[in-house]
Design an enzyme around this catalytic site. Structure first.
Site, PDB file in Angstrom:
ATOM      1  CB  SER A  93      -0.897   0.013   1.239  1.00 50.05           C
ATOM      2  OG  SER A  93      -1.677  -1.147   1.291  1.00 50.05           O
ATOM      3  CG  ASP A 199      -2.424  -9.445  -5.375  1.00 50.70           C
ATOM      4  OD1 ASP A 199      -1.778  -9.303  -4.323  1.00 50.70           O
ATOM      5  OD2 ASP A 199      -3.602  -9.076  -5.509  1.00 50.70           O
ATOM      6  CB  SER A 220       2.234  -6.515  -1.367  1.00 47.94           C
ATOM      7  OG  SER A 220       1.964  -7.010  -0.061  1.00 47.94           O
ATOM      8  CG  HIS A 225       1.271 -10.420  -1.098  1.00 47.91           C
ATOM      9  ND1 HIS A 225       0.849  -9.672  -2.165  1.00 47.91           N
ATOM     10  CD2 HIS A 225       0.375 -10.184  -0.111  1.00 47.91           C
ATOM     11  CE1 HIS A 225      -0.238  -9.008  -1.835  1.00 47.91           C
ATOM     12  NE2 HIS A 225      -0.546  -9.297  -0.585  1.00 47.91           N
TER      13      HIS A 225
HETATM   14  C1  LIG Z   1      -3.442  -5.731  -5.660  1.00 45.43           C
HETATM   15  C2  LIG Z   1      -2.972  -5.294  -4.309  1.00 45.43           C
HETATM   16  N1  LIG Z   1      -2.400  -4.093  -4.194  1.00 45.43           N
HETATM   17  C3  LIG Z   1      -1.944  -3.646  -3.008  1.00 45.43           C
HETATM   18  C4  LIG Z   1      -2.028  -4.417  -1.881  1.00 45.43           C
HETATM   19  C5  LIG Z   1      -1.529  -3.880  -0.576  1.00 45.43           C
HETATM   20  O1  LIG Z   1      -0.416  -4.569  -0.108  1.00 45.43           O
HETATM   21  P1  LIG Z   1      -0.043  -4.502   1.463  1.00 45.43           P
HETATM   22  O2  LIG Z   1      -0.976  -5.406   2.170  1.00 45.43           O
HETATM   23  O3  LIG Z   1       1.366  -4.954   1.540  1.00 45.43           O
HETATM   24  O4  LIG Z   1      -0.223  -3.095   1.885  1.00 45.43           O
HETATM   25  C6  LIG Z   1      -2.622  -5.673  -1.953  1.00 45.43           C
HETATM   26  C7  LIG Z   1      -2.723  -6.496  -0.732  1.00 45.43           C
HETATM   27  O5  LIG Z   1      -2.943  -7.668  -0.714  1.00 45.43           O
HETATM   28  C8  LIG Z   1      -3.110  -6.128  -3.200  1.00 45.43           C
HETATM   29  O6  LIG Z   1      -3.692  -7.326  -3.321  1.00 45.43           O
END
Ligand SMILES: Cc1ncc(COP(=O)(O)O)c(C=O)c1O
Length: 442
Positions: A93, A199, A220, A225
């Site tokens: 994120s 992903d 991520s 993941h």
């Molecule tokens: C497509 C996608 N983008 C961003 C994120 C965010 O990643 P994080 O959980 O490391 O903040 C996710 C989380 O699973 C995701 O599936």
């Protein structure tokens, strides 16, 4: 420390690390799968004593903040993708937030400005869309394809307006979007492309890794993941200017690019006290000059130590994800009259994050019924993230544009779910999933 003390430290460290490996072995020996009782997770950490030892080793150094392990991980990650510049973050994120903020940086020539449009999808993980709003840009939502769950490239051109500046979307659940067509449209219309590859690590399109097509890619390393640091993320780009802004935005917005603790008199640039900036005293410490409105989104060095070990295992993880997907997909095929099964484009080589399934409208049962059944048998399921993000309370009053109908997005909201294919699923668990699914129909 004297040489004798250093040798003693070395001995103690070796003992501790041997103990860590033993703890891992003890825990492994305890693990048993009891069908119906043990949980079949949709995802999870896949690791062995190497990651545990790397984490403890880093902790014993007690450097803590981003350092050598961070540098090593970024170098390895850039080499893997054959991209020039990278940085690690505390989450995917954060990487997304940094990516769009870098494109909006006043220090980036050709920056995106308030009210500029970014084309994306409403069938999304929230933090793929949020940075658009957080940077006062306007999301333009277009539909996804029914069975790839990806941005529908045939709908992009019709959605472009004079204000459109960028495309930001995910390769949904590891399934590569149609990158040749998308990049053609982007080039023709002068649009930046941000690939949310959170992903889709190691997925390929036309033989090329996802994340290497656009201007910026994000990743991520959350526990669910393809590789994990527990929490964590990364951003990659070939654009030096975007990289510099991204680094600044990650690190409080500062202009200086010294690593943590690198505060010798001259700093990394060699001009720490020698620079002149309008409105600032002559020679003001470069470490405390801010060129962006930034954040602090760094991970710990310990996380990167884990990431280094995980990255070495990526080829095997990918192989297993593909194998598990195939096993479950082939099993689901016998129920094709009830389900829409996922499709990969002819040029796509997904490293699947999960197996998405849409219950057909006339299936004779609902998503809620099958999901509740699977969960009651201890098989974890998930909705495809937000389904349709526009339906969620937080997004009710956002400023946005919707281009065309969001028919497939709405279908995902109503009838799609996914189950796991992660490398932690062994034959026993896959058989259990298949048998349990059979039980639903018998
Ligand atoms: C497509 C996608 N983008 C961003 C994120 C965010 O990643 P994080 O959980 O490391 O903040 C996710 C989380 O699973 C995701 O599936």
């Amino acid at each position: 420390m004297s040489e004798a003390e250093m040798r003693r430290e070395d001995v103690i460290r070796k003992e501790i690390l041997a103990g860590v490996a033993e703890i891992y072995a003890l825990r492994e020996a305890e693990k048993r799968f009891i069908p119906g009782t043990s949980k079949v997770n949709y995802a999870g950490r896949v690791f062995d004593e190497k990651e545990m030892r790397a984490a403890v080793d880093s902790l014993l150094d007690f450097w803590l903040t981003l350092g050598d392990k961070g540098t090593e991980f970024v170098e390895d990650f850039c080499v893997f993708h054959d991209l020039r510049y990278g940085l690690v973050t505390n989450s995917g994120s954060s990487a997304n937030l940094i990516a769009l903020s870098a494109l909006c940086s006043p220090a980036f020539e050709g920056r995106l400005q308030k009210g500029d449009e970014v084309i994306t999808t409403a069938s999304a993980f929230p933090t793929t869309v949020n940075p658009i709003l957080q940077n006062a840009l306007t999301p333009v939502f277009i539909d996804i394809e029914e069975d790839t769950y990806n941005i529908d490239s045939s709908k992009i051109e019709a959605a472009i307006s004079p204000k459109t500046r960028a495309l930001m979307f995910a390769h949904t659940l590891g399934n590569p979007a149609q990158m040749d067509v998308i990049m053609d449209i982007a080039r023709k219309n002068g649009l930046y492309v941000i690939e949310d590859t959170c992903d889709a690590l190691d997925s390929k399109y036309g033989g090329q890794l996802c994340g290497t097509f656009g201007d910026i890619a994000t990743y991520s390393f959350y526990a669910a993941h393809h590789i994990t640091m527990g929490e964590g993320g990364a951003l990659l780009t070939n654009n030096l200017s975007l990289y510099r802004q991204a680094l600044s935005i990650r690190d409080w917005g500062r202009a200086c690019f010294c690593r943590t603790g690198e505060d010798n008199p001259d700093g990394a640039c060699g001009h720490r006290f020698e620079q002149k900036f309008v409105g600032l005293p002559d020679g003001y410490d470069h470490k405390y000059i801010y060129s962006n409105i930034g954040y602090n989104l760094k991970p710990l060095d310990l996380q990167c130590a884990i990431g280094i070990e995980q990255l070495k295992k990526l080829p095997e993880f990918t192989r297993k994800r593909r194998e598990n997907f195939k096993v479950l997909y082939e099993d689901f095929q016998q129920y094709a009259e009830y389900f829409i099964l996922p499709r990969a484009l002819p040029k796509a080589e997904p490293s699947w994050f999960a197996l998405p399934i849409t219950v057909k409208e006339n299936a004779g049962f609902t998503r809620k019924e099958i999901v509740t059944y699977l969960e009651s048998k201890n098989i974890e399921t998930r909705m495809l993230f937000s389904g349709n993000i526009l339906r969620h309370p937080a997004y009710k009053n956002i400023t946005c544009r919707i281009a065309g109908e969001l028919t497939n997005t709405e279908q995902v909201m109503q009838r799609t779910f996914f189950i796991g294919v992660y490398p932690g699923l062994n034959d026993e668990k896959l058989d259990y999933i298949k048998n349990t699914l059979g039980g639903f129909f018998s």
